[in-house]
Design a protein around this motif. Structure first.
Motif, PDB file in Angstrom:
ATOM      1  N   PRO A 148      83.251 -25.596  28.032  1.00 37.97           N
ATOM      2  CA  PRO A 148      82.913 -26.319  26.799  1.00 37.97           C
ATOM      3  C   PRO A 148      81.683 -25.736  26.119  1.00 37.97           C
ATOM      4  O   PRO A 148      80.714 -25.359  26.777  1.00 37.97           O
ATOM      5  CB  PRO A 148      82.670 -27.752  27.292  1.00 37.97           C
ATOM      6  CG  PRO A 148      83.500 -27.859  28.537  1.00 37.97           C
ATOM      7  CD  PRO A 148      83.410 -26.506  29.190  1.00 37.97           C
ATOM      8  N   ASP A 149      81.774 -25.636  24.802  1.00 43.27           N
ATOM      9  CA  ASP A 149      80.699 -25.102  23.954  1.00 43.27           C
ATOM     10  C   ASP A 149      80.464 -23.602  24.156  1.00 43.27           C
ATOM     11  O   ASP A 149      79.526 -23.044  23.586  1.00 43.27           O
ATOM     12  CB  ASP A 149      79.380 -25.855  24.184  1.00 43.27           C
ATOM     13  CG  ASP A 149      79.490 -27.329  23.837  1.00 43.27           C
ATOM     14  OD1 ASP A 149      80.063 -27.636  22.776  1.00 43.27           O
ATOM     15  OD2 ASP A 149      79.037 -28.160  24.638  1.00 43.27           O
ATOM     16  N   GLN A 150      81.325 -22.948  24.940  1.00 49.42           N
ATOM     17  CA  GLN A 150      81.194 -21.512  25.132  1.00 49.42           C
ATOM     18  C   GLN A 150      82.477 -20.758  24.779  1.00 49.42           C
ATOM     19  O   GLN A 150      82.509 -20.022  23.805  1.00 49.42           O
ATOM     20  CB  GLN A 150      80.786 -21.194  26.577  1.00 49.42           C
ATOM     21  CG  GLN A 150      79.399 -21.696  26.944  1.00 49.42           C
ATOM     22  CD  GLN A 150      78.979 -21.245  28.319  1.00 49.42           C
ATOM     23  OE1 GLN A 150      79.137 -20.079  28.669  1.00 49.42           O
ATOM     24  NE2 GLN A 150      78.455 -22.156  29.113  1.00 49.42           N
ATOM     25  N   TYR A 151      83.524 -20.975  25.555  1.00 49.69           N
ATOM     26  CA  TYR A 151      84.742 -20.215  25.282  1.00 49.69           C
ATOM     27  C   TYR A 151      85.952 -20.855  25.961  1.00 49.69           C
ATOM     28  O   TYR A 151      85.827 -21.698  26.847  1.00 49.69           O
ATOM     29  CB  TYR A 151      84.601 -18.759  25.774  1.00 49.69           C
ATOM     30  CG  TYR A 151      84.433 -18.634  27.271  1.00 49.69           C
ATOM     31  CD1 TYR A 151      85.535 -18.594  28.125  1.00 49.69           C
ATOM     32  CD2 TYR A 151      83.157 -18.553  27.840  1.00 49.69           C
ATOM     33  CE1 TYR A 151      85.380 -18.489  29.497  1.00 49.69           C
ATOM     34  CE2 TYR A 151      82.994 -18.446  29.211  1.00 49.69           C
ATOM     35  CZ  TYR A 151      84.110 -18.412  30.043  1.00 49.69           C
ATOM     36  OH  TYR A 151      83.954 -18.319  31.398  1.00 49.69           O
ATOM     37  N   VAL A 152      87.136 -20.431  25.522  1.00 47.80           N
ATOM     38  CA  VAL A 152      88.398 -20.729  26.188  1.00 47.80           C
ATOM     39  C   VAL A 152      89.073 -19.389  26.436  1.00 47.80           C
ATOM     40  O   VAL A 152      89.238 -18.591  25.510  1.00 47.80           O
ATOM     41  CB  VAL A 152      89.325 -21.618  25.333  1.00 47.80           C
ATOM     42  CG1 VAL A 152      90.613 -21.924  26.096  1.00 47.80           C
ATOM     43  CG2 VAL A 152      88.619 -22.906  24.936  1.00 47.80           C
ATOM     44  N   GLU A 153      89.440 -19.135  27.668  1.00 51.41           N
ATOM     45  CA  GLU A 153      90.084 -17.871  28.011  1.00 51.41           C
ATOM     46  C   GLU A 153      91.552 -18.106  28.348  1.00 51.41           C
ATOM     47  O   GLU A 153      91.882 -18.919  29.221  1.00 51.41           O
ATOM     48  CB  GLU A 153      89.383 -17.217  29.203  1.00 51.41           C
ATOM     49  CG  GLU A 153      90.018 -15.879  29.604  1.00 51.41           C
ATOM     50  CD  GLU A 153      89.348 -15.254  30.814  1.00 51.41           C
ATOM     51  OE1 GLU A 153      88.362 -14.525  30.608  1.00 51.41           O
ATOM     52  OE2 GLU A 153      89.802 -15.518  31.941  1.00 51.41           O
ATOM     53  N   LEU A 154      92.433 -17.396  27.652  1.00 50.00           N
ATOM     54  CA  LEU A 154      93.862 -17.448  27.901  1.00 50.00           C
ATOM     55  C   LEU A 154      94.333 -16.090  28.402  1.00 50.00           C
ATOM     56  O   LEU A 154      93.793 -15.047  28.007  1.00 50.00           O
ATOM     57  CB  LEU A 154      94.618 -17.803  26.612  1.00 50.00           C
ATOM     58  CG  LEU A 154      94.169 -19.063  25.869  1.00 50.00           C
ATOM     59  CD1 LEU A 154      94.888 -19.161  24.529  1.00 50.00           C
ATOM     60  CD2 LEU A 154      94.431 -20.304  26.688  1.00 50.00           C
ATOM     61  N   VAL A 155      95.349 -16.106  29.245  1.00 48.49           N
ATOM     62  CA  VAL A 155      95.944 -14.854  29.717  1.00 48.49           C
ATOM     63  C   VAL A 155      97.419 -14.850  29.340  1.00 48.49           C
ATOM     64  O   VAL A 155      98.050 -15.902  29.212  1.00 48.49           O
ATOM     65  CB  VAL A 155      95.778 -14.674  31.238  1.00 48.49           C
ATOM     66  CG1 VAL A 155      94.315 -14.559  31.601  1.00 48.49           C
ATOM     67  CG2 VAL A 155      96.426 -15.826  31.998  1.00 48.49           C
ATOM     68  N   LYS A 156      97.990 -13.671  29.190  1.00 48.83           N
ATOM     69  CA  LYS A 156      99.361 -13.555  28.701  1.00 48.83           C
ATOM     70  C   LYS A 156     100.362 -14.137  29.688  1.00 48.83           C
ATOM     71  O   LYS A 156     100.163 -14.122  30.905  1.00 48.83           O
ATOM     72  CB  LYS A 156      99.703 -12.103  28.408  1.00 48.83           C
ATOM     73  CG  LYS A 156      99.802 -11.207  29.641  1.00 48.83           C
ATOM     74  CD  LYS A 156     100.167  -9.789  29.228  1.00 48.83           C
ATOM     75  CE  LYS A 156     100.230  -8.861  30.444  1.00 48.83           C
ATOM     76  NZ  LYS A 156     100.575  -7.477  30.062  1.00 48.83           N
ATOM     77  N   ASN A 157     101.440 -14.665  29.133  1.00 46.88           N
ATOM     78  CA  ASN A 157     102.566 -15.170  29.910  1.00 46.88           C
ATOM     79  C   ASN A 157     103.632 -14.079  29.942  1.00 46.88           C
ATOM     80  O   ASN A 157     104.321 -13.841  28.942  1.00 46.88           O
ATOM     81  CB  ASN A 157     103.111 -16.449  29.255  1.00 46.88           C
ATOM     82  CG  ASN A 157     104.394 -16.949  29.902  1.00 46.88           C
ATOM     83  OD1 ASN A 157     104.744 -16.540  31.009  1.00 46.88           O
ATOM     84  ND2 ASN A 157     105.102 -17.833  29.198  1.00 46.88           N
TER      85      ASN A 157
END
Length: 557
Positions: A233-242
């Motif tokens: 929170p308040d920094q980043y959201v990291e997603l990885v490929k499906n």
């Protein structure tokens, strides 16, 4: 992100100082994982960093999210039955095809048979039925019920009078139908706006407790092109490929939403610390510097618009002539020119400029005209007493609530205040946060005037906030308490007509009516500006499709 030395890199380096001077020194942007600097040629992993001005709440469920920031995550993690392309046209999503019955009351979806949830479970029609039955559940705490309310039996189920929704039928493992009580043209649009959730996970939790399930919400399971890997929170959201995404394996390995400081995000883009920045506003000098550095700038009409609502429950605004006079008195084009430059447009009716239904003719432009405004106010019974309007011994003095957080909106307030002072109306500006402003619009409305913004629907048939009945139903979105039988009739006719050309004619009439009644002063629509790394290939967006064909986006080495 590391950039190899090149003409592009040289241009970037030579402009960082000027961008810093333009946008301010220092940065409060988030730290992202140390392994994220991976867009150089020495790494086989590709990464895209997308600027986000505010942090998501962590409501990573398409049935619960209520902010743009959470929705952005959900749009990549979850998939809807129907997708929108960059032209806002429908294309197959989880449903490979769909068809209306001959009477246009039943919509049947044939689902793809090759879709897996992120945890490997099969996606089926039961998941679709569960998703849309859930939004009608009496214990559901989200705000999506309207999207399914017109399906046969949905209202009874919502009211606790039935144990299921009779209009939703699972025909087989990969076929499902929705039957409406009457023809409802925006149905397809609704199914393009909502991702499907997995029954095998969420059916185990009482629906009244869904918004409290932080463990499940922070580790969402969807069918979309990306999986959520980490959320700070308040920094980043990291997603990885499906790798198993039904639309094709994404070419970008990691997609990071980085919470940024709007004062420094342009310099971060120039330095290579960001790849895409959504520009809510930008100085021409900033844009020129970015372009000179090789940064790509794209611009399209947006679905967002700003307006000034007038509470029709206040005696000041019951007379249409007064509302028209106020519209003439505000230099809307001047606001656009001074605050948005060439990156926005004056709006004259509440239909999206980015959509298909905005009237092309028949609208009063309400060009800035003080004399016309004064004439209409005089016709409405207001007299000028040494520069101050009075009627029946009462001065025309009102409060204008201004929610904070949108710089252009905040800057427009004193302009509006002065414009109205010029015709004898005293305006007292009251600033507050968005939540407080929205609270004042509920019920009869505890306010006089207010500056607000809205994202207009891809299909204007969902504009139920203008229905007179929406006030009695407790909708907080009929901000001005606007009651008009003709408006109700046109909206009803438009949503019950399938042919788009016929619907467009109806919306022309409705748009002209709203333009004449002006329950709001329709102010302006800022364009959707995007600045992005020139190495980003295949990048597309529209007013309603933020990440169309994201699996094909690629950062070249």
């Amino acid at each position: 992100m590391k950039i190899k030395k090149s003409k592009f890199a040289g241009a970037i380096v030579s402009t960082i100082l000027s961008l810093a001077l333009l946008t301010g020194c220092g940065s409060t942007s988030a730290e992202i994982p140390s392994n994220s600097n991976s867009n150089d040629s020495s790494s086989s992993e590709s990464l895209l960093r997308y600027a986000m001005e505010s942090s998501p709440k962590g409501l990573f469920s398409p049935l619960l999210s209520n902010t743009t920031y959470d929705n952005n995550i959900n749009n990549l993690v979850y998939s809807p039955l129907i997708l929108l392309d960059e032209n806002n046209d429908f294309k197959p999503g989880l449903a490979e095809k769909y068809a209306f019955s001959s009477d246009n009351l039943t919509l049947t979806f044939n689902l793809r048979k090759d879709v897996k949830w992120h945890d490997g479970e099969d996606f089926t029609a039961d998941d679709v039925a569960f998703t849309f039955t859930s939004v009608a559940d009496p214990k559901y705490t989200g705000s999506r019920f309207n999207e399914i309310s017109k399906v046969v039996g949905a209202q009874d189920y919502h009211d606790g009078k039935a144990d299921s929704i009779s209009g939703i039928k699972v025909i087989d493992k990969y076929t499902i139908s929705f039957t409406y009580s009457k023809v409802y043209a925006p149905a397809l649009s609704n199914f393009s706006q909502r991702g499907i959730i997995p029954k095998h996970i969420w059916s185990k939790v009482d629906i009244s407790e869904w918004d409290k399930q932080s463990d499940l919400l922070n580790k969402p399971i969807g069918t979309g092109p990306f999986k959520l890997n980490d959320f700070k929170p308040d920094q980043y959201v990291e997603l990885v490929k499906n790798d198993n995404y039904f639309g094709g394996k994404p070419k970008i390995d990691k997609f990071i939403f980085k919470v940024t400081n709007t004062e420094t995000e342009l310099s971060e883009l120039a330095k290579g610390d960001l790849d895409i920045v959504e520009l809510s506003s930008a100085k021409e000098a900033d844009l020129k510097t970015l372009k000179d550095a090789g940064i790509k700038i794209e611009e399209k009409p947006s679905a967002n618009y700003q307006f000034m609502t007038m509470n029709n429950n206040r005696e000041f605004f019951k007379d249409k002539k007064v509302r028209q006079a106020i519209t003439y008195a505000i230099n809307r084009k001047g606001i656009v020119d001074s605050l948005l430059g060439e990156h926005g447009q004056v709006v004259n009716t509440p239909i999206s400029l980015a959509g298909w239904a905005y009237p092309q003719s028949g609208l009063n432009n309400y060009d800035y005209n003080i004399d016309k405004a004064k004439s209409l106010l005089k016709e409405a019974g207001w007299t000028d007493n040494n520069g101050v309007l009075e009627k029946d011994g009462k001065k025309f003095e009102v409060d204008l609530m201004v929610p904070t957080g949108n710089k252009v909106r905040e800057q427009s307030a004193p302009i509006i205040q002065q414009n109205l002072k010029d015709v004898g109306i005293t305006v007292n500006i009251s600033t507050m946060d968005v939540a407080s402003a929205m609270a004042k619009t509920k019920g009869q409305g505890d306010y006089d005037m207010g500056l607000l913004g809205f994202t207009l629907e891809v299909d204007p048939g969902d504009a139920d906030r203008y229905w007179s009945s929406s006030i009695a139903n407790g909708s907080q979105f009929n901000f001005s308490n606007f009651i008009n039988t003709q408006s109700d009739e046109l909206i009803e006719k438009a949503v019950s007509t399938i042919d788009r050309n016929e619907r467009k004619e109806i919306y022309n009439k409705w748009g002209q009516l709203m333009n004449d009644e002006v329950p709001y002063v329709f102010l302006y629509s800022p364009n959707a500006l995007r600045a992005h790394n020139p190495k980003l290939q295949g990048y597309k967006y529209s007013a309603y499709a933020v990440f169309p064909d994201v699996q094909n986006w690629e950062i070249s080495k």
